[in-house]
Design an enzyme around this catalytic site. Structure first.
Site, PDB file in Angstrom:
ATOM      1  N   ASP A   9       1.453  -1.265  -2.029  1.00 34.79           N
ATOM      2  CA  ASP A   9       2.202  -0.064  -1.617  1.00 34.79           C
ATOM      3  C   ASP A   9       2.414   0.000  -0.109  1.00 34.79           C
ATOM      4  OD1 ASP A   9       2.179   0.785  -4.219  1.00 34.79           O
ATOM      5  OD2 ASP A   9       0.676   2.355  -3.929  1.00 34.79           O
ATOM      6  N   ARG A  18      10.447   2.802   9.192  1.00 34.05           N
ATOM      7  CA  ARG A  18      11.729   2.664   9.892  1.00 34.05           C
ATOM      8  C   ARG A  18      12.919   2.784   8.955  1.00 34.05           C
ATOM      9  NH1 ARG A  18      12.032   0.544  15.195  1.00 34.05           N
ATOM     10  NH2 ARG A  18      10.361   1.590  16.280  1.00 34.05           N
ATOM     11  N   HIS A  50       6.889   5.162  -0.628  1.00 33.51           N
ATOM     12  CA  HIS A  50       6.767   3.747  -0.248  1.00 33.51           C
ATOM     13  C   HIS A  50       7.535   2.854  -1.246  1.00 33.51           C
ATOM     14  CE1 HIS A  50       3.377   4.374  -2.940  1.00 33.51           C
ATOM     15  NE2 HIS A  50       2.568   4.851  -1.995  1.00 33.51           N
ATOM     16  N   THR A 100      -3.092   9.871  -0.470  1.00 30.37           N
ATOM     17  CA  THR A 100      -3.223   8.835  -1.490  1.00 30.37           C
ATOM     18  C   THR A 100      -3.722   9.528  -2.747  1.00 30.37           C
ATOM     19  OG1 THR A 100      -4.296   6.733  -2.071  1.00 30.37           O
ATOM     20  CG2 THR A 100      -5.589   8.269  -0.742  1.00 30.37           C
ATOM     21  N   THR A 101      -3.825   8.796  -3.857  1.00 32.19           N
ATOM     22  CA  THR A 101      -4.257   9.424  -5.108  1.00 32.19           C
ATOM     23  C   THR A 101      -5.647  10.023  -4.928  1.00 32.19           C
ATOM     24  OG1 THR A 101      -3.085   7.639  -6.212  1.00 32.19           O
ATOM     25  CG2 THR A 101      -4.464   9.052  -7.594  1.00 32.19           C
ATOM     26  N   GLU A 151      -9.487   2.794 -15.569  1.00 31.14           N
ATOM     27  CA  GLU A 151      -9.832   2.334 -14.229  1.00 31.14           C
ATOM     28  C   GLU A 151     -10.763   3.376 -13.645  1.00 31.14           C
ATOM     29  OE1 GLU A 151      -6.628   1.192 -11.563  1.00 31.14           O
ATOM     30  OE2 GLU A 151      -7.901   1.594  -9.815  1.00 31.14           O
ATOM     31  N   GLY A 192     -10.545   2.863  -2.552  1.00 29.93           N
ATOM     32  CA  GLY A 192     -11.473   2.903  -1.419  1.00 29.93           C
ATOM     33  C   GLY A 192     -12.351   1.668  -1.308  1.00 29.93           C
ATOM     34  N   GLY A 213      -5.977  -1.972  -2.346  1.00 30.01           N
ATOM     35  CA  GLY A 213      -4.761  -1.944  -1.558  1.00 30.01           C
ATOM     36  C   GLY A 213      -4.982  -1.839  -0.069  1.00 30.01           C
ATOM     37  N   HIS A 214      -5.388  -0.664   0.385  1.00 25.96           N
ATOM     38  CA  HIS A 214      -5.388  -0.363   1.813  1.00 25.96           C
ATOM     39  C   HIS A 214      -6.135  -1.410   2.637  1.00 25.96           C
ATOM     40  CE1 HIS A 214      -5.129   2.237   5.343  1.00 25.96           C
ATOM     41  NE2 HIS A 214      -6.334   1.778   5.611  1.00 25.96           N
TER      42      HIS A 214
HETATM   43  N1  PXP Z   1      -6.323   2.345  -7.974  1.00 32.71           N
HETATM   44  C1  PXP Z   1      -5.506   3.413  -8.062  1.00 32.71           C
HETATM   45  C2  PXP Z   1      -5.295   4.026  -9.400  1.00 32.71           C
HETATM   46  C3  PXP Z   1      -4.848   3.927  -6.925  1.00 32.71           C
HETATM   47  O1  PXP Z   1      -4.044   5.005  -7.054  1.00 32.71           O
HETATM   48  C4  PXP Z   1      -5.043   3.282  -5.692  1.00 32.71           C
HETATM   49  C5  PXP Z   1      -4.339   3.791  -4.477  1.00 32.71           C
HETATM   50  O2  PXP Z   1      -2.974   3.705  -4.642  1.00 32.71           O
HETATM   51  C6  PXP Z   1      -5.883   2.157  -5.650  1.00 32.71           C
HETATM   52  C7  PXP Z   1      -6.528   1.727  -6.792  1.00 32.71           C
HETATM   53  C8  PXP Z   1      -6.094   1.396  -4.391  1.00 32.71           C
HETATM   54  O3  PXP Z   1      -6.840   2.157  -3.498  1.00 32.71           O
HETATM   55  P1  PXP Z   1      -7.037   1.628  -2.014  1.00 32.71           P
HETATM   56  O4  PXP Z   1      -5.691   1.600  -1.376  1.00 32.71           O
HETATM   57  O5  PXP Z   1      -7.963   2.624  -1.425  1.00 32.71           O
HETATM   58  O6  PXP Z   1      -7.636   0.259  -2.142  1.00 32.71           O
END
Ligand code: PXP
Length: 245
Positions: A9, A18, A50, A100-101, A151, A192, A213-214
């Site tokens: 994302d 941008r 995004h 974020t979620t 999950e 996280g 992700g992050h």
């Molecule tokens: N799992 C789910 C369901 C999420 O919504 C997210 C964030 O979009 C992630 C995992 C990934 O989280 P992070 O970006 O903190 O790694």
């Protein structure tokens, strides 16, 4: 062995800073795959902050590994999932004002709608995972709705600071894993997770996949997507020695 889905994302977040056409999350997905990622995850949010419809469509056509689409239960988004047919959808709660979620899906309160959407996804051959807190009621409701997987939200674990807090959260995740598996669910984990805190979670036997992700995109800005993905896979493999769930 647990496997890694990279949530890309934030590659699209940089592009949208941008309103430009680069960096393209599709390029990032290729890099993740070349590094050995098992899957690519994106969240098509209602506000399209995004990832946009075109990204989801092109990713579906180009991702060779698993394509996991995170989505809320809003009808227009559900219709897009039916049209695009990702390998998996992960049902998440969504609030427009959140960064974020936050929190997990309320599978208990939203059981009727969740059950209906799961049926529709299954009709298209799409596997369904519900993103929930490690809570028995939510796990059982997700199973009742017909989900294939849950999950487990690792946000509370990632926010734990003292050793006692960390241990408490790990115990909750282990208990939730047991409950979910007894209910016939595949168990994933995410949110996280970082290079620093992945170890104890990766060591939990029976978790099938991690959605991260992050932390990976943050490292990728400095070292490149392929290396950042490889670094995380190496850590997961180091700590996760059990059989694949
Ligand atoms: N799992 C789910 C369901 C999420 O919504 C997210 C964030 O979009 C992630 C995992 C990934 O989280 P992070 O970006 O903190 O790694």
């Amino acid at each position: 062995m647990a496997v890694l889905n990279v949530n890309i994302d934030h590659v699209a977040t940089i592009r949208q800073a941008r309103r430009a056409d680069e960096p393209d999350p599709v390029w990032a997905a290729v890099e993740c795959e070349l590094a050995g990622a098992n899957g690519i995850t994106v969240h098509l949010r209602q506000d399209r902050r995004h990832i946009n419809d075109r990204d989801a469509e092109v990713l579906k056509r180009t991702v060779a590994c698993k394509f996991n689409l995170e989505m809320c239960l809003a009808e227009p988004i559900v219709k897009i999932a039916e049209r695009i047919c990702p390998d998996q959808v992960t049902i998440v709660p969504e609030r427009r004002e959140e960064l974020t979620t936050e929190g997990g899906l309320d599978s208990v309160g939203g059981l009727k709608r969740l059950t209906a959407v799961v049926k529709r996804m299954h009709r298209k051959g799409i596997c369904v995972s519900a993103f929930i807190t490690p809570d028995t009621e939510q796990i059982l409701a997700s199973a009742e709705a017909g989900c294939d997987a849950v999950e487990l939200h690792t946000g509370a674990y990632s926010n734990a600071r003292t050793d006692a807090q960390v241990e408490r959260q790990l115990n909750e995740l282990r208990d939730a894993r047991d409950t979910a598996r007894s209910a016939g669910l595949i168990v994933h984990a995410g949110h996280g997770l970082t290079y620093r805190n992945i170890g104890p979670v990766a060591a939990i036997e029976g978790l099938g996949e991690f959605n991260i992700g992050h932390s990976i995109v943050a490292r990728a800005v400095l070292v490149g997507m392929r290396k950042a993905t490889r670094d995380m896979i190496r850590l997961i493999d180091k700590y996760n020695t059990g059989p694949k769930a």
